[in-house]
Design a protein around this motif. Structure first.
Motif, PDB file in Angstrom:
ATOM      1  N   HIS A  19       0.803  -1.223   0.000  1.00 12.93           N
ATOM      2  CA  HIS A  19       0.000   0.000   0.000  1.00 12.93           C
ATOM      3  C   HIS A  19       0.838   1.276   0.000  1.00 12.93           C
ATOM      4  O   HIS A  19       0.294   2.356   0.058  1.00 12.93           O
ATOM      5  CB  HIS A  19      -0.950   0.012   1.196  1.00 12.93           C
ATOM      6  CG  HIS A  19      -1.958  -1.084   1.132  1.00 12.93           C
ATOM      7  ND1 HIS A  19      -2.767  -1.280   0.038  1.00 12.93           N
ATOM      8  CD2 HIS A  19      -2.259  -2.058   2.011  1.00 12.93           C
ATOM      9  CE1 HIS A  19      -3.546  -2.323   0.261  1.00 12.93           C
ATOM     10  NE2 HIS A  19      -3.252  -2.820   1.435  1.00 12.93           N
ATOM     11  N   ASP A  25      -4.917   6.899  -3.198  1.00 10.32           N
ATOM     12  CA  ASP A  25      -6.368   7.082  -3.319  1.00 10.32           C
ATOM     13  C   ASP A  25      -6.903   7.977  -2.205  1.00 10.32           C
ATOM     14  O   ASP A  25      -6.150   8.504  -1.399  1.00 10.32           O
ATOM     15  CB  ASP A  25      -7.097   5.741  -3.399  1.00 10.32           C
ATOM     16  CG  ASP A  25      -7.140   5.025  -2.063  1.00 10.32           C
ATOM     17  OD1 ASP A  25      -6.482   5.502  -1.120  1.00 10.32           O
ATOM     18  OD2 ASP A  25      -7.822   4.000  -1.974  1.00 10.32           O
ATOM     19  N   LEU A  26      -8.215   8.129  -2.203  1.00 12.65           N
ATOM     20  CA  LEU A  26      -8.862   9.057  -1.280  1.00 12.65           C
ATOM     21  C   LEU A  26      -8.963   8.486   0.123  1.00 12.65           C
ATOM     22  O   LEU A  26      -8.960   9.217   1.097  1.00 12.65           O
ATOM     23  CB  LEU A  26     -10.254   9.388  -1.834  1.00 12.65           C
ATOM     24  CG  LEU A  26     -11.119  10.316  -1.036  1.00 12.65           C
ATOM     25  CD1 LEU A  26     -10.483  11.698  -0.984  1.00 12.65           C
ATOM     26  CD2 LEU A  26     -12.493  10.416  -1.671  1.00 12.65           C
ATOM     27  N   GLY A  27      -9.081   7.161   0.214  1.00 11.97           N
ATOM     28  CA  GLY A  27      -9.121   6.548   1.539  1.00 11.97           C
ATOM     29  C   GLY A  27     -10.505   6.203   2.013  1.00 11.97           C
ATOM     30  O   GLY A  27     -10.877   6.516   3.137  1.00 11.97           O
ATOM     31  N   ASN A  28     -11.281   5.556   1.168  1.00 17.98           N
ATOM     32  CA  ASN A  28     -12.561   5.042   1.645  1.00 17.98           C
ATOM     33  C   ASN A  28     -12.270   3.962   2.684  1.00 17.98           C
ATOM     34  O   ASN A  28     -11.514   3.040   2.408  1.00 17.98           O
ATOM     35  CB  ASN A  28     -13.344   4.456   0.458  1.00 17.98           C
ATOM     36  CG  ASN A  28     -14.734   4.046   0.866  1.00 17.98           C
ATOM     37  OD1 ASN A  28     -14.911   3.341   1.847  1.00 17.98           O
ATOM     38  ND2 ASN A  28     -15.721   4.489   0.124  1.00 17.98           N
ATOM     39  N   PRO A  29     -12.850   4.083   3.910  1.00 18.22           N
ATOM     40  CA  PRO A  29     -12.503   3.135   4.964  1.00 18.22           C
ATOM     41  C   PRO A  29     -12.800   1.676   4.597  1.00 18.22           C
ATOM     42  O   PRO A  29     -12.246   0.764   5.195  1.00 18.22           O
ATOM     43  CB  PRO A  29     -13.368   3.569   6.143  1.00 18.22           C
ATOM     44  CG  PRO A  29     -13.859   4.908   5.822  1.00 18.22           C
ATOM     45  CD  PRO A  29     -13.827   5.075   4.337  1.00 18.22           C
ATOM     46  N   THR A  30     -13.697   1.426   3.654  1.00 12.21           N
ATOM     47  CA  THR A  30     -14.023   0.040   3.313  1.00 12.21           C
ATOM     48  C   THR A  30     -13.043  -0.544   2.303  1.00 12.21           C
ATOM     49  O   THR A  30     -12.994  -1.744   2.112  1.00 12.21           O
ATOM     50  CB  THR A  30     -15.445  -0.083   2.713  1.00 12.21           C
ATOM     51  OG1 THR A  30     -15.489   0.702   1.535  1.00 12.21           O
ATOM     52  CG2 THR A  30     -16.495   0.365   3.685  1.00 12.21           C
ATOM     53  N   VAL A  31     -12.252   0.322   1.659  1.00  7.57           N
ATOM     54  CA  VAL A  31     -11.305  -0.170   0.667  1.00  7.57           C
ATOM     55  C   VAL A  31     -10.151  -0.848   1.395  1.00  7.57           C
ATOM     56  O   VAL A  31      -9.668  -0.361   2.404  1.00  7.57           O
ATOM     57  CB  VAL A  31     -10.761   0.987  -0.204  1.00  7.57           C
ATOM     58  CG1 VAL A  31      -9.642   0.510  -1.111  1.00  7.57           C
ATOM     59  CG2 VAL A  31     -11.883   1.568  -1.025  1.00  7.57           C
ATOM     60  N   LEU A  43     -14.821  -8.427  -3.863  1.00  4.72           N
ATOM     61  CA  LEU A  43     -15.579  -7.391  -3.179  1.00  4.72           C
ATOM     62  C   LEU A  43     -16.538  -8.018  -2.172  1.00  4.72           C
ATOM     63  O   LEU A  43     -16.794  -9.221  -2.218  1.00  4.72           O
ATOM     64  CB  LEU A  43     -16.383  -6.581  -4.202  1.00  4.72           C
ATOM     65  CG  LEU A  43     -15.561  -5.651  -5.076  1.00  4.72           C
ATOM     66  CD1 LEU A  43     -16.428  -5.100  -6.179  1.00  4.72           C
ATOM     67  CD2 LEU A  43     -14.984  -4.526  -4.251  1.00  4.72           C
TER      68      LEU A  43
END
Lengths: 57, 289
Positions: A19, A25-31, A43
């Motif tokens: 990582h 990336d933006l940092g979506n907590p689910t990613v 997914l």
């Protein structure tokens, strides 16, 4: 089953720590929280019908 | 009130201190950043360009012009050349960039992100990604990653050294995200907008959007801090150590704090003065005559 869509949306280039590096990336907590589906990382299960219906109408 | 363009803005002016220190350290190693940028970056850029141009929608003044104008304004404020912008079909709200100013810099946003956010918030997301580009995080973090990888090859303590370096690298990765949230604030010039993006990423949906409360979300950070004992400290460290991004409530609080800080206020004030002076000196500006 992995669809073309899922395969094509993970352009991470693995170098050392997977990582750290590019792309950023933006940092979506689910990613990054991956789910095991038939022995493959994919997914969350609730996303699958949505994607499959998009790719295979 | 119109937004203040930050002409001449340098990445060092808004970098998080740890991000600044780590980048400056790597900049002392001549040639290595060039190697990453031109060899690895060049290859990655080409792979991703083919993927983007073949399977996403390229935004322009003829394609999704409103989105294009948001990007144009954000680039103008951050004093950065326009990268390509693609929209990609995806159910997880997110956006990404190679974070490298190569031959074809780009940003990709997912369709679900556009559904979730309002135009101001979308622009803050674009600004976050532009922040990565302005700082070229892709170059320096990849370089650091390679150095950690090399350290791991040293025997017999290479593994231990690499593990320790990797933890420091991930701390830098997270601070780089704070830097880019600051870029989001520099463009929106309203801390609530950037905090709202983080709130919606944590628990938003198009139907909940009108009921969500940004201040209450920032207050959650206080509740997080109040869980304070040895066990909680250990749990918090374990929860964070492998993360690529700081926790959402902490990001929202951090941006709220930076908005009140002298460094943000003076940065904006200096450019506000320069902008006003330039507008008054412009003979074609009706407001100044």
């Amino acid at each position: 089953m992995l669809t073309q869509h899922q395969l094509s949306t993970t352009p991470t280039i693995v170098l050392g720590h997977k990582h750290a590096g590019f792309p950023r990336d933006l940092g979506n907590p689910t990613v990054g929280k991956q789910y095991c589906h038939n022995g493959r990382m994919t997914l969350p299960p609730e996303r699958l019908p949505q994607i499959q219906s998009t790719v295979m109408p | 009130m119109s937004k203040i363009p930050l002409l001449g803005l340098q990445a060092a002016q808004f970098r998080h201190p740890l991000d600044l220190e780590a980048t400056q350290m790597l900049q002392q190693l001549p040639g290595l950043d060039w190697l990453v940028r031109s060899v690895l970056g060049g290859m990655a850029e080409q792979v991703l360009y083919l993927e983007n141009i073949s399977s996403s929608v390229l935004v322009s003044n003829k394609q999704l012009p409103d989105l294009y104008h948001l990007l144009q304004e954000a680039c103008h404020i951050l004093d950065l050349d326009l990268p390509q912008l693609y929209v990609r079909q995806h159910p997880t709200p997110n956006a990404y960039t190679l974070a490298m100013r190569g031959k074809q810099p780009f940003i990709v946003v997912h369709t679900s992100l556009l559904e979730l956010l309002d135009p101001g918030e979308i622009q803050a997301v674009l600004a976050h990604e532009l922040g990565h580009l302005k700082c070229e995080h892709g170059v320096y973090l990849t370089l650091a990653n390679l150095l950690v990888l090399a350290a791991g090859q040293l025997s017999p303590w290479g593994g231990l050294i690499a593990k320790s370096l990797q933890m420091q690298l991930m701390a830098w990765v997270r601070c780089a995200e704070f830097t880019c949230d600051r870029a989001g604030l520099l463009v929106s010039q309203n801390a609530k907008v950037m905090a709202s993006v983080l709130m919606k990423l944590a628990g938003g949906s198009p139907t909940l959007a009108s009921q969500l409360n940004v201040d209450a979300f920032i207050d959650q950070a206080r509740a997080y801090d109040q869980v304070d004992n040895e066990w909680a400290t250990l749990l918090k460290t374990l929860q964070t150590v492998e993360l690529t991004h700081p926790l959402p409530v902490l990001r929202a609080r951090e941006i709220d704090r930076w908005a009140d800080s002298p460094s943000y206020q003076s940065l904006l004030q200096a450019h506000r003065y320069a902008h006003t002076t330039s507008a008054l000196n412009n003979p074609y500006n009706c407001a100044g005559t």
